[in-house]
Write a protein that holds these residues in place. Structure first.
Motif, short mmCIF file in Angstrom:
data_model
loop_
_atom_site.label_atom_id
_atom_site.label_comp_id
_atom_site.label_asym_id
_atom_site.label_seq_id
_atom_site.Cartn_x
_atom_site.Cartn_y
_atom_site.Cartn_z
N VAL A 1 0.83 -1.20 0.00
CA VAL A 1 0.00 0.00 0.00
C VAL A 1 0.87 1.25 0.00
CG1 VAL A 1 -1.63 1.33 1.39
CG2 VAL A 1 -2.01 -1.10 1.03
N GLU A 2 1.92 1.24 0.81
CA GLU A 2 2.82 2.40 0.87
C GLU A 2 3.44 2.67 -0.50
OE1 GLU A 2 4.64 5.42 3.24
OE2 GLU A 2 3.92 3.66 4.31
N ARG A 3 3.85 1.62 -1.18
CA ARG A 3 4.47 1.79 -2.50
C ARG A 3 3.45 2.33 -3.51
NH1 ARG A 3 8.95 -2.19 -4.93
NH2 ARG A 3 9.92 -1.31 -3.08
N GLU A 4 2.23 1.84 -3.44
CA GLU A 4 1.18 2.33 -4.36
C GLU A 4 0.89 3.80 -4.10
OE1 GLU A 4 -0.51 0.47 -6.94
OE2 GLU A 4 1.31 -0.65 -6.50
N ALA A 5 0.79 4.17 -2.84
CA ALA A 5 0.52 5.57 -2.49
C ALA A 5 1.67 6.47 -2.94
CB ALA A 5 0.32 5.70 -0.98
N ALA A 6 2.89 5.99 -2.81
CA ALA A 6 4.05 6.77 -3.26
C ALA A 6 4.02 6.96 -4.77
CB ALA A 6 5.34 6.08 -2.83
N ALA A 7 3.61 5.92 -5.50
CA ALA A 7 3.55 6.02 -6.96
C ALA A 7 2.52 7.06 -7.39
CB ALA A 7 3.20 4.65 -7.56
N VAL A 8 1.39 7.11 -6.70
CA VAL A 8 0.37 8.12 -7.01
C VAL A 8 0.91 9.52 -6.74
CG1 VAL A 8 -1.92 9.00 -6.41
CG2 VAL A 8 -1.55 6.53 -6.61
N ILE B 1 1.48 12.76 -9.32
CA ILE B 1 0.92 14.10 -9.08
C ILE B 1 2.02 15.15 -9.13
CG2 ILE B 1 -0.17 15.57 -7.33
CD1 ILE B 1 -1.67 13.01 -6.39
N GLU B 2 3.14 14.88 -8.49
CA GLU B 2 4.22 15.86 -8.42
C GLU B 2 4.87 16.07 -9.78
OE1 GLU B 2 6.56 14.35 -5.21
OE2 GLU B 2 4.99 14.83 -3.74
N MET C 1 -4.84 6.50 -10.48
CA MET C 1 -5.73 5.57 -9.78
C MET C 1 -6.39 4.57 -10.72
SD MET C 1 -5.47 6.02 -6.58
CE MET C 1 -6.90 5.19 -5.88
N ARG C 2 -6.19 4.72 -12.02
CA ARG C 2 -6.75 3.76 -12.97
C ARG C 2 -5.80 2.58 -13.20
NH1 ARG C 2 -10.06 7.19 -17.52
NH2 ARG C 2 -11.05 5.14 -17.81
N ALA C 3 -4.64 2.59 -12.57
CA ALA C 3 -3.76 1.42 -12.64
C ALA C 3 -4.51 0.23 -12.07
CB ALA C 3 -2.48 1.67 -11.84
N ARG D 1 -5.43 -0.63 -8.17
CA ARG D 1 -4.98 0.41 -7.24
C ARG D 1 -6.11 0.95 -6.36
NH1 ARG D 1 -0.74 4.26 -9.81
NH2 ARG D 1 0.68 2.59 -9.19
N THR D 2 -7.30 1.14 -6.92
CA THR D 2 -8.39 1.63 -6.08
C THR D 2 -8.73 0.60 -5.00
OG1 THR D 2 -10.03 0.80 -7.66
CG2 THR D 2 -9.43 3.13 -7.82
N ARG D 3 -8.67 -0.67 -5.35
CA ARG D 3 -8.94 -1.71 -4.36
C ARG D 3 -7.91 -1.66 -3.22
NH1 ARG D 3 -10.18 -8.06 -5.60
NH2 ARG D 3 -10.63 -8.66 -3.46
N LEU D 4 -6.64 -1.55 -3.58
CA LEU D 4 -5.59 -1.54 -2.57
C LEU D 4 -5.67 -0.32 -1.67
CD1 LEU D 4 -2.56 -2.75 -4.72
CD2 LEU D 4 -3.54 -3.97 -2.76
N LEU D 5 -5.82 0.86 -2.27
CA LEU D 5 -5.73 2.10 -1.51
C LEU D 5 -7.05 2.53 -0.88
CD1 LEU D 5 -3.37 4.27 -3.75
CD2 LEU D 5 -2.80 2.92 -1.73
#
Length: 208
Positions: free
Chosen positions: A68-75, A79-80, A104-106, A109-113
């Motif tokens: 989850v941390e890695r997915e959030a970092a990728a998002v 953005i940045e 978030m369309r990866a 990803r919505t399921r995980l986050l």
């Protein structure tokens, strides 16, 4: 010199094993769900031993948190990249919004986050992860907009929390088949509606 090389080699192997476990777990968690995935499947998919799994992660939940941390970092990184300092504050917020919806369309990803993450880790842990990544980026963008006077000054934490909830709801709706264009239009309207001139126009005229 040889000792430094050995240390680097060991560190590289450690990072590679960790990355294999996270990648294998992500695939299984999104295909089967967290609850339906067992650690034996994860180590088999990663090509490592069970001992290697528990060397890097205390348990399945800890591994899930790393995914989850890695997915959030990728998002947050997406953005940045989309909202560099060269953009003005309003354009940066719009570009960041577009990048969030796209990221978030990866698959999975919505399921995980947004679904399994809060259910497995709890709301407080997910909020902490968000505050290190996506929510941090949004908060910084909102503060920049308020400082440039393109947005009415409001409590930053409350504004970030409410807008982040709107973005998350949009991502879930789009994942379920909703119109990305419609949700994007509403999010942009929400952002633009916070401009000082727009809010001033919405205030009722004073009676004498």
């Amino acid at each position: 010199m040889q000792q430094d090389s050995t240390r680097r080699s060991n560190r590289d192997r450690t990072e590679a094993t960790r990355a294999q476990l996270i990648a294998a777990a992500r695939k299984l968690f999104t295909e089967k769900s967290y609850a339906e995935t067992g650690t034996p499947e994860i180590v088999t998919a990663a090509g490592v031993t069970r001992g290697a799994l528990y060397h890097h992660f205390a348990d399945k939940q800890t591994l899930f948190a790393a995914v989850v941390e890695r997915e959030a970092a990728a998002v947050a990184e997406a953005i940045e990249r989309a909202s560099p300092p060269t953009l003005d504050a309003r354009d940066a917020l719009i570009a960041g919004s577009d990048a969030y919806l796209a990221a978030m369309r990866a698959p999975g990803r919505t399921r995980l986050l947004l679904l399994d993450g809060p259910a497995v880790l709890g709301r407080a842990a997910m909020d902490a992860i968000d505050n290190r990544h996506g929510s941090r980026s949004l908060r910084e963008g909102l503060i920049a907009a308020m400082r440039s006077n393109t947005m009415t000054r409001l409590p930053a934490e409350a504004l970030t929390a409410l807008l982040a909830a709107a973005f998350d709801r949009a991502a879930l709706a789009i994942e379920a088949g909703g119109s990305a264009e419609d949700y994007r239009a509403v999010l942009i309207a929400l952002i633009d509606g916070l401009s000082p001139t727009r809010l001033q126009a919405l205030r009722p005229a004073r009676t004498r």
